[in-house]
Motif scaffolding. Structure first.
Motif, PDB file in Angstrom:
ATOM      1  N   GLY A  81       0.822  -1.206   0.000  1.00  0.00           N
ATOM      2  CA  GLY A  81       0.000   0.000   0.000  1.00  0.00           C
ATOM      3  C   GLY A  81       0.853   1.251   0.000  1.00  0.00           C
ATOM      4  N   LEU A  82       1.899   1.243   0.821  1.00  0.00           N
ATOM      5  CA  LEU A  82       2.798   2.399   0.870  1.00  0.00           C
ATOM      6  C   LEU A  82       3.519   2.584  -0.458  1.00  0.00           C
ATOM      7  N   VAL A  83       3.959   1.459  -1.075  1.00  0.00           N
ATOM      8  CA  VAL A  83       4.667   1.576  -2.342  1.00  0.00           C
ATOM      9  C   VAL A  83       3.762   2.185  -3.401  1.00  0.00           C
ATOM     10  N   VAL A  84       2.478   1.762  -3.409  1.00  0.00           N
ATOM     11  CA  VAL A  84       1.559   2.326  -4.402  1.00  0.00           C
ATOM     12  C   VAL A  84       1.370   3.818  -4.140  1.00  0.00           C
ATOM     13  N   LEU A  85       1.254   4.219  -2.854  1.00  0.00           N
ATOM     14  CA  LEU A  85       1.110   5.648  -2.542  1.00  0.00           C
ATOM     15  C   LEU A  85       2.345   6.427  -2.968  1.00  0.00           C
ATOM     16  N   LEU A  86       3.541   5.880  -2.670  1.00  0.00           N
ATOM     17  CA  LEU A  86       4.779   6.561  -3.051  1.00  0.00           C
ATOM     18  C   LEU A  86       4.876   6.693  -4.562  1.00  0.00           C
ATOM     19  N   PHE A  87       4.452   5.620  -5.268  1.00  0.00           N
ATOM     20  CA  PHE A  87       4.487   5.660  -6.726  1.00  0.00           C
ATOM     21  C   PHE A  87       3.589   6.772  -7.260  1.00  0.00           C
ATOM     22  N   ARG A  88       2.417   6.962  -6.613  1.00  0.00           N
ATOM     23  CA  ARG A  88       1.515   8.006  -7.112  1.00  0.00           C
ATOM     24  C   ARG A  88       2.064   9.390  -6.855  1.00  0.00           C
ATOM     25  N   GLN A  89       2.888   9.542  -5.823  1.00  0.00           N
ATOM     26  CA  GLN A  89       3.461  10.853  -5.540  1.00  0.00           C
ATOM     27  C   GLN A  89       4.512  11.234  -6.579  1.00  0.00           C
ATOM     28  N   LYS A  90       5.454  10.322  -6.864  1.00  0.00           N
ATOM     29  CA  LYS A  90       6.598  10.685  -7.711  1.00  0.00           C
ATOM     30  C   LYS A  90       6.585   9.993  -9.063  1.00  0.00           C
ATOM     31  N   ASN A  91       5.632   9.093  -9.277  1.00  0.00           N
ATOM     32  CA  ASN A  91       5.514   8.409 -10.559  1.00  0.00           C
ATOM     33  C   ASN A  91       6.761   7.601 -10.911  1.00  0.00           C
ATOM     34  N   THR A  92       7.445   7.101  -9.898  1.00  0.00           N
ATOM     35  CA  THR A  92       8.571   6.212 -10.149  1.00  0.00           C
ATOM     36  C   THR A  92       8.710   5.280  -8.966  1.00  0.00           C
ATOM     37  N   LEU A  93       9.310   4.107  -9.216  1.00  0.00           N
ATOM     38  CA  LEU A  93       9.549   3.159  -8.126  1.00  0.00           C
ATOM     39  C   LEU A  93      10.976   3.251  -7.611  1.00  0.00           C
ATOM     40  N   ASP A  94      11.729   4.245  -8.116  1.00  0.00           N
ATOM     41  CA  ASP A  94      13.134   4.363  -7.724  1.00  0.00           C
ATOM     42  C   ASP A  94      13.233   4.772  -6.261  1.00  0.00           C
ATOM     43  N   ALA A  95      13.975   3.971  -5.477  1.00  0.00           N
ATOM     44  CA  ALA A  95      14.133   4.323  -4.064  1.00  0.00           C
ATOM     45  C   ALA A  95      14.933   5.609  -3.907  1.00  0.00           C
ATOM     46  N   ASP A  96      15.795   5.917  -4.892  1.00  0.00           N
ATOM     47  CA  ASP A  96      16.587   7.146  -4.788  1.00  0.00           C
ATOM     48  C   ASP A  96      15.728   8.391  -4.939  1.00  0.00           C
ATOM     49  N   ALA A  97      14.511   8.245  -5.460  1.00  0.00           N
ATOM     50  CA  ALA A  97      13.640   9.419  -5.590  1.00  0.00           C
ATOM     51  C   ALA A  97      13.212   9.949  -4.231  1.00  0.00           C
ATOM     52  N   TRP A  98      13.388   9.149  -3.190  1.00  0.00           N
ATOM     53  CA  TRP A  98      12.947   9.557  -1.849  1.00  0.00           C
ATOM     54  C   TRP A  98      14.135   9.847  -0.954  1.00  0.00           C
ATOM     55  N   ARG A  99      15.201  10.397  -1.568  1.00  0.00           N
ATOM     56  CA  ARG A  99      16.405  10.700  -0.805  1.00  0.00           C
ATOM     57  C   ARG A  99      16.144  11.684   0.329  1.00  0.00           C
ATOM     58  N   GLU A 100      15.152  12.582   0.147  1.00  0.00           N
ATOM     59  CA  GLU A 100      14.949  13.608   1.183  1.00  0.00           C
ATOM     60  C   GLU A 100      14.467  13.007   2.501  1.00  0.00           C
ATOM     61  N   LEU A 101      14.034  11.741   2.467  1.00  0.00           N
ATOM     62  CA  LEU A 101      13.617  11.100   3.716  1.00  0.00           C
ATOM     63  C   LEU A 101      14.798  10.908   4.660  1.00  0.00           C
ATOM     64  N   LYS A 102      16.032  11.018   4.114  1.00  0.00           N
ATOM     65  CA  LYS A 102      17.201  10.908   4.992  1.00  0.00           C
ATOM     66  C   LYS A 102      17.270  12.072   5.961  1.00  0.00           C
ATOM     67  N   GLY A 103      16.614  13.170   5.640  1.00  0.00           N
ATOM     68  CA  GLY A 103      16.558  14.309   6.535  1.00  0.00           C
ATOM     69  C   GLY A 103      17.718  15.262   6.354  1.00  0.00           C
TER      70      GLY A 103
END
Lengths: 103, 201
Positions: A81-103
């Motif tokens: 469910g989270l992966v589908v939500l993340l995909f809808r936000q950035k339209n990619t499954l790349d984990a590097d697209a969420w680098r800002e989660l590192k803070g």
């Protein structure tokens, strides 16, 4: 040595765990990373069942493997469910697209 | 196991058949685990995971955990894998879309994992496990498993039910919040469309 000893099963568990770990750290696709955690779960549960069978000869290993199955199924539903939500936000499954989660 | 040997009409004793089956199932699961990691097509990855799970279920059979093998097939292959395929469908742009880490990262990661594997193998080889004769007198281990789940392991059993409840609420919340995200995405899409229209006009 016995043709099938405890060590054989532990070796299979170690192989599955390490293959899953390699996949988890080298792939960047969120779904593939999730599948690799499932592989690591399999390695661990083989260890649990083999130890329960060969060392203690009780049902503790099997019982906790069932709990691991429950947790894995719950984790699968939430993670996908989270992966589908993340995909809808950035339209990619790349984990590097969420680098800002590192803070 | 003896019946399998007699069906196969092979001159094998009762000990080699489980060994052969063990290497078969272990080979299936290890080879398809490699497929999970190496395959670039995500659908093929899911199918490889299916074969890994089936191989592990076979290993459970060899460990005389028949109930666990059945549960593995029902829950993982029937439930989790279907869920994964749905996730793949919902997030599919191109099954071949690839994003790879740098080669240096891959080399470091694989080296670390090989070191871990070597440590595990050394630990397994050097550990002194008590040899235990297998108890084959238990006729119905499923009955004993049920009694253990509701007896010795009652607290984790109840905690698992609490976890399932929490996950159900969480999944419902995720599915609900998706609707708001959709509205926002539609609004964003309309804004960019009107922007483009203004540029073109």
């Amino acid at each position: 040595m016995d043709p099938l000893a405890l060590q054989h099963y532990l070796a299979v568990g170690a192989i599955l765990f390490v293959i899953g770990l390699i996949g988890f750290v080298t792939r960047r696709n969120l779904i593939v990373m999730f599948l690799c955690t499932e592989l690591m779960f399999q390695g661990v549960t083989i260890n649990l069942v083999a130890f329960g069978r060969y060392l203690n000869n009780d049902l503790g290993g099997q019982a906790f493997t069932i709990f691991v199955l429950v947790i894995a199924a719950a984790e699968a539903s939430l993670a996908l469910g989270l992966v589908v939500l993340l995909f809808r936000q950035k339209n990619t499954l790349d984990a590097d697209a969420w680098r800002e989660l590192k803070g | 196991m003896n019946s399998i040997a007699s069906i196969l009409a092979l001159s094998v004793d009762a000990q080699t058949v489980p060994a052969v089956l063990f290497y078969l199932f272990a080979g299936i699961s290890a080879a398809s685990a490699l497929g999970v990691v190496l395959s670039r097509n995500i659908v093929r990855t899911a199918v490889c995971l299916l074969f890994t799970l089936v191989g592990v279920a076979g290993l459970y059979f060899l460990l005389e955990s028949e109930f666990l093998a059945a549960v593995q097939l029902v829950v993982y292959v029937g439930g989790t894998l279907i869920l994964i395929v749905f996730g793949v469908m919902l997030t599919s742009k191109s099954p071949f879309s690839r994003f790879e880490p740098k080669a240096g990262e891959v080399v470091v990661a694989i080296a670390a994992c090989i070191i871990l594997f070597a440590a595990l193998v050394m630990a397994i080889r050097s550990a002194d496990f008590r040899p235990q004769t297998l108890d084959t007198t238990q006729k119905y281990p499923v009955v004993a498993l049920g009694q253990a789940l509701l007896g010795d392991y009652l607290v984790p059993f109840e905690l698992a039910s609490v976890v399932l409840l929490v996950v159900m609420i969480g999944a419902a919340y995720l599915a609900k919040s998706r609707k708001r995200d959709d509205k926002r995405a539609v609004a964003r899409g309309a804004a960019t469309l009107s922007q483009k229209a203004r540029q073109w006009s």
